[in-house]
Design an enzyme around this catalytic site. Structure first.
Site, short mmCIF file in Angstrom:
data_model
loop_
_atom_site.label_atom_id
_atom_site.label_comp_id
_atom_site.label_asym_id
_atom_site.label_seq_id
_atom_site.Cartn_x
_atom_site.Cartn_y
_atom_site.Cartn_z
N ARG A 79 -17.73 37.49 -18.95
CA ARG A 79 -18.53 36.66 -18.03
C ARG A 79 -18.38 35.19 -18.39
O ARG A 79 -18.28 34.34 -17.53
CB ARG A 79 -19.99 37.08 -18.06
CG ARG A 79 -20.35 38.20 -17.09
CD ARG A 79 -19.44 39.41 -17.23
NE ARG A 79 -19.79 40.51 -16.37
CZ ARG A 79 -20.52 41.56 -16.73
NH1 ARG A 79 -20.99 41.64 -17.97
NH2 ARG A 79 -20.78 42.52 -15.88
N ASP A 118 -13.72 42.53 -17.55
CA ASP A 118 -14.75 42.75 -16.53
C ASP A 118 -14.34 41.91 -15.34
O ASP A 118 -13.41 41.10 -15.42
CB ASP A 118 -16.14 42.36 -17.04
CG ASP A 118 -17.23 43.23 -16.40
OD1 ASP A 118 -17.33 43.23 -15.16
OD2 ASP A 118 -17.97 43.90 -17.13
N HIS A 153 -15.90 47.95 -12.67
CA HIS A 153 -15.92 46.61 -13.27
C HIS A 153 -14.51 46.07 -13.45
O HIS A 153 -14.21 45.42 -14.46
CB HIS A 153 -16.64 46.63 -14.63
CG HIS A 153 -18.13 46.68 -14.52
ND1 HIS A 153 -18.90 45.54 -14.40
CD2 HIS A 153 -19.01 47.71 -14.50
CE1 HIS A 153 -20.17 45.88 -14.33
NE2 HIS A 153 -20.27 47.19 -14.37
N GLU A 192 -21.27 52.10 -14.27
CA GLU A 192 -21.56 51.48 -12.97
C GLU A 192 -20.40 51.48 -11.98
O GLU A 192 -20.19 50.52 -11.25
CB GLU A 192 -22.05 50.03 -13.18
CG GLU A 192 -23.34 49.96 -13.94
CD GLU A 192 -23.87 48.53 -14.14
OE1 GLU A 192 -25.09 48.37 -14.08
OE2 GLU A 192 -23.07 47.61 -14.36
N TRP A 218 -27.33 53.45 -22.88
CA TRP A 218 -27.91 52.14 -22.53
C TRP A 218 -28.99 52.25 -21.47
O TRP A 218 -29.92 51.46 -21.43
CB TRP A 218 -26.81 51.18 -22.08
CG TRP A 218 -26.22 51.44 -20.72
CD1 TRP A 218 -25.29 52.37 -20.40
CD2 TRP A 218 -26.53 50.75 -19.50
NE1 TRP A 218 -24.99 52.31 -19.06
CE2 TRP A 218 -25.73 51.32 -18.47
CE3 TRP A 218 -27.40 49.71 -19.17
CZ2 TRP A 218 -25.79 50.88 -17.15
CZ3 TRP A 218 -27.45 49.27 -17.85
CH2 TRP A 218 -26.65 49.85 -16.86
N TYR A 259 -31.22 45.02 -25.37
CA TYR A 259 -30.47 44.10 -24.51
C TYR A 259 -30.92 42.66 -24.75
O TYR A 259 -31.96 42.22 -24.26
CB TYR A 259 -30.60 44.52 -23.04
CG TYR A 259 -29.49 45.47 -22.66
CD1 TYR A 259 -29.11 46.48 -23.54
CD2 TYR A 259 -28.79 45.33 -21.46
CE1 TYR A 259 -28.06 47.34 -23.23
CE2 TYR A 259 -27.75 46.20 -21.14
CZ TYR A 259 -27.39 47.19 -22.03
OH TYR A 259 -26.35 48.03 -21.73
N ASP A 281 -29.83 40.03 -23.66
CA ASP A 281 -29.72 39.09 -22.54
C ASP A 281 -31.09 38.83 -21.90
O ASP A 281 -31.25 37.90 -21.13
CB ASP A 281 -28.69 39.54 -21.49
CG ASP A 281 -28.69 41.03 -21.23
OD1 ASP A 281 -29.13 41.81 -22.10
OD2 ASP A 281 -28.24 41.44 -20.14
N GLU A 322 -23.81 36.95 -18.46
CA GLU A 322 -23.82 36.37 -17.11
C GLU A 322 -24.45 34.97 -17.09
O GLU A 322 -23.96 34.08 -16.41
CB GLU A 322 -24.60 37.26 -16.13
CG GLU A 322 -23.83 38.48 -15.65
CD GLU A 322 -24.07 39.70 -16.51
OE1 GLU A 322 -24.49 39.55 -17.68
OE2 GLU A 322 -23.83 40.83 -16.03
#
Ligand SMILES: [Zn+2]
Length: 647
Positions: free
Chosen positions: A127, A156, A233, A289, A355, A380, A382, A430
């Protein structure tokens, strides 16, 4: 052994002299992670110009464990392996204090060994690209706190980050984008540009740079685990090599075409080059994902499903993962993937990184697999680490160091056949543009991950950890790091810490519209339990609705009501908005209701920051029933409400 000893001493000396002349209050009571056993002694050992340290080998000791004896006449380190000797030195380095220019250590004996073999931190260099110097600097800090795995998320959508000789466009094109901030790129057109184009932002590591990183980490007993994302991704790969997508066109999807043999040629070639550079036993293949919709429309994917007898697209994903797992195994390695690799059947020998909560990990352990726990709620990094109003923009959530610390990865995994390898902290980047911001997000929360990974649960103590972490923050600062300063911590919302007493507390709530499944909080007692929500809607105190909220509270008897109100939150990005308006009604008999207030929203939906607003009224009525009806925003996002206060 002689060579090894020289290496220990070299690293030790580097750390020893890297310490500032500033006196730091340090002794064995400050060590992170807290050691297994500490026996204090009398007096101190004073370091002369060349420290008197002797190393001894003991075959009886467990891997990575050590015994550190500090006596007035010298320091003795006993361990089974190099890692143990190295960790003894990290403990020692944390104990050295300075008195009038003389470095000294309190005499003691420390017996220590890790709880888990895997103590990891994750680095998302896709990112936002991170410098090699930054990664090395984090390795230094990780080593000091006995962490031993660096998981590097190399690929990614936002950019491919490692040189692959067979596919040069991955780094001459897929590693660069026009926008610096991920957010501008993501909410823009999500395109890539040629390396060297005007304003091109991004970067990649050459193989030699990655080898340098691997070696730097190895000297500090840290293994670097590369991650190559598949099957999702992967927008950046498919923009550079559109033939690997179902439609064969760039910018059409983020998932590899599993029906195409070309996809496997690509993945195997890439992995071969990656394994050449990274000697780690584990190779991370992502797996999270994936949007499987394209596969349903693709003739090649459909053909593959038919040929292989696959019942659905989950099994198609599983086919890819299993085939890649076999390939990786044929090279003497094994795969690790995010918990979605369970969908459609888990590949033999695969390790699962859990996760989305712990459930995936528990299921994998039930099947006898190895697991690393990294549930979003605790691991996490973030999420914002303090009150959002004073912190840099983040992905949302609220995860202070104390909340990371309370997690025990083994609390639900007793007696399962699989092995729980350990714990990892993840920092998705991100919103983390610069290296210094990333460092701020890791530290001191990574200390909590380190202690949970190393120390036995009965040795852990939140209050004591907090004290030691404050010391570690001072130490990290003195070493040139930029951690979050615990002394400046605002903490949780004040009412969320204390709770609130009011007339409706404990009263029954009738739901005129049902509770929804996503954010039920405490269910039917949520709005009258006196528990106030915190900085994040995911703290299980906020009840979430994708409809109006319409409830009636029964106060149990007719009484005077002078105040009715509830607080909502707005957070634009994930789609959390204030209600359009709230209508408040009261009744003595529960049948005929009087409308006492209509409270309109006056908060703009364009404000990006987290904010709270109370929809309330002051009144002077007698009532047994209070109806609170919040009309959902025209933005069609979530409504979150924590408590309806009646007084
Ligand atoms: Zn396809």
């Amino acid at each position: 052994m002689h060579e090894n000893m020289k290496r220990f001493l070299w690293i030790f000396a580097a750390m020893f002299f890297a310490m500032t002349s500033e006196a730091l209050a340090q002794d064995v009571d400050m060590v992170i992670p807290v050691p297994e056993q500490v026996i204090p002694g009398e007096g101190v050992y004073r370091f002369e110009e060349s420290p008197q340290i002797t190393f001894r080998h003991s075959k009886k000791m467990a891997p990575e464990s050590y015994r550190l004896e500090v006596r007035k006449d010298g320091v003795r380190i006993t361990s089974a392996d190099d890692a143990g000797a190295f960790y003894a030195q990290q403990t020692l380095a944390q104990m050295i204090s300075e008195d009038n220019g003389v470095k000294e250590v309190q005499c003691c004996v420390v017996n220590d060994c890790p709880r888990f073999s895997y103590r990891g931190l994750h680095f998302d260099v896709s990112r936002h690209f991170r410098s090699l110097d930054f990664l090395k600097k984090q390795i230094d800090a990780m080593a000091l706190y006995k962490m031993n795995r660096m998981h590097i998320h190399l690929t990614d959508a936002a950019g491919w980050r490692m040189e692959i000789e067979a596919y040069p466009k991955l780094t001459s094109f897929a590693a660069w984008r026009p926008q610096q901030k991920w957010k501008d790129w993501w909410y823009g057109d999500r395109k890539y540009v040629e390396e060297g184009a005007e304003g091109a932002y991004g970067g990649y590591y050459t193989k030699d740079q990655m080898r340098e990183l691997v070696e730097y980490a190895r000297q500090r007993h840290i293994e670097v685990i590369p991650e190559i994302e598949m099957p999702g991704h992967s927008e950046e790969v498919l923009a550079a090599y559109p033939e690997l997508s179902c439609k064969g066109t760039a910018y059409s999807q983020g998932e590899f075409c599993v029906g195409s043999e070309e996809t496997f040629r690509f993945l195997e070639t890439v992995l071969e080059e990656v394994m050449e550079v990274f000697p780690s036993e584990m190779i991370h293949i992502g797996g999270d994902e994936a949007n499987k919709a394209h596969w349903k429309e693709c003739p090649k994917c459909q053909q593959r499903m038919q040929d292989e007898g696959l019942a659905d697209v989950d099994e198609l994903q599983s086919y890819l993962i299993k085939r890649i797992a076999r390939f990786v195994e044929s090279k003497g390695r094994r795969i690790v993937g995010w918990d979605e690799i369970l969908d459609g059947g888990l590949a033999q020998g695969a390790t699962v990184m859990s996760w989305r909560g712990e459930e995936g990990g528990i299921e994998a352990m039930r099947m006898g697999h190895d697991v690393i726990m990294t549930p979003g709620r605790y691991c996490y990094l973030d999420h914002t680490q303090d009150a959002p109003f004073k912190e840099p923009e983040s992905i949302g959530g609220y995860l202070p160091m104390d909340s990371v610390y309370v997690y025990d990865p083994a609390s639900k995994t007793m007696d399962l056949p699989g092995r729980l390898l350990g714990i990892q902290g993840n920092l998705w980047s991100e919103y983390v543009v610069t290296d210094s911001h990333a460092e701020y997000m890791y530290w001191p929360r990574a200390l909590a991950i380190a202690e949970t990974g190393w120390s036995q649960p009965e040795r852990k103590d939140p209050a004591d950890f907090s004290r030691r972490a404050s010391g570690a923050v001072a130490r990290l600062k003195s070493m040139g790091y930029e951690p979050f300063d615990l002394a400046e911590e605002y903490g949780e919302r004040k009412l969320a810490q204390t709770g609130l007493d009011h007339k409706a507390k404990g009263c029954k709530v009738l739901y005129n519209k049902p509770i929804q499944k996503w954010y039920p909080a405490a269910g039917e007692t949520t709005f009258t339990d006196g528990i106030i929500g915190g900085w994040t809607y995911s703290d299980q105190r906020w009840q979430g609705f994708l409809s109006d909220i319409d409830v009636t509270i029964d106060l149990g008897s007719v009484q005077t009501v002078s105040y009715v109100g509830g607080t909502f939150m707005q957070l634009k990005e994930p789609g959390v908005f204030m209600p359009q308006k709230v209508d408040i009604y009261v009744s003595e008999d529960g049948e005929s209701f009087e409308h006492v207030a209509e409270v309109w929203n006056d908060v703009s939906v364009n404000i990006p920051d987290l904010l709270f607003r109370s929809f309330d009224t002051i009144c002077d009525v007698r009532a047994r029933y209070v109806r609170y009806h919040a009309k959902r925003s025209t933005m069609r996002g979530f409504l979150f409400l924590d408590e309806i206060v009646v007084n």
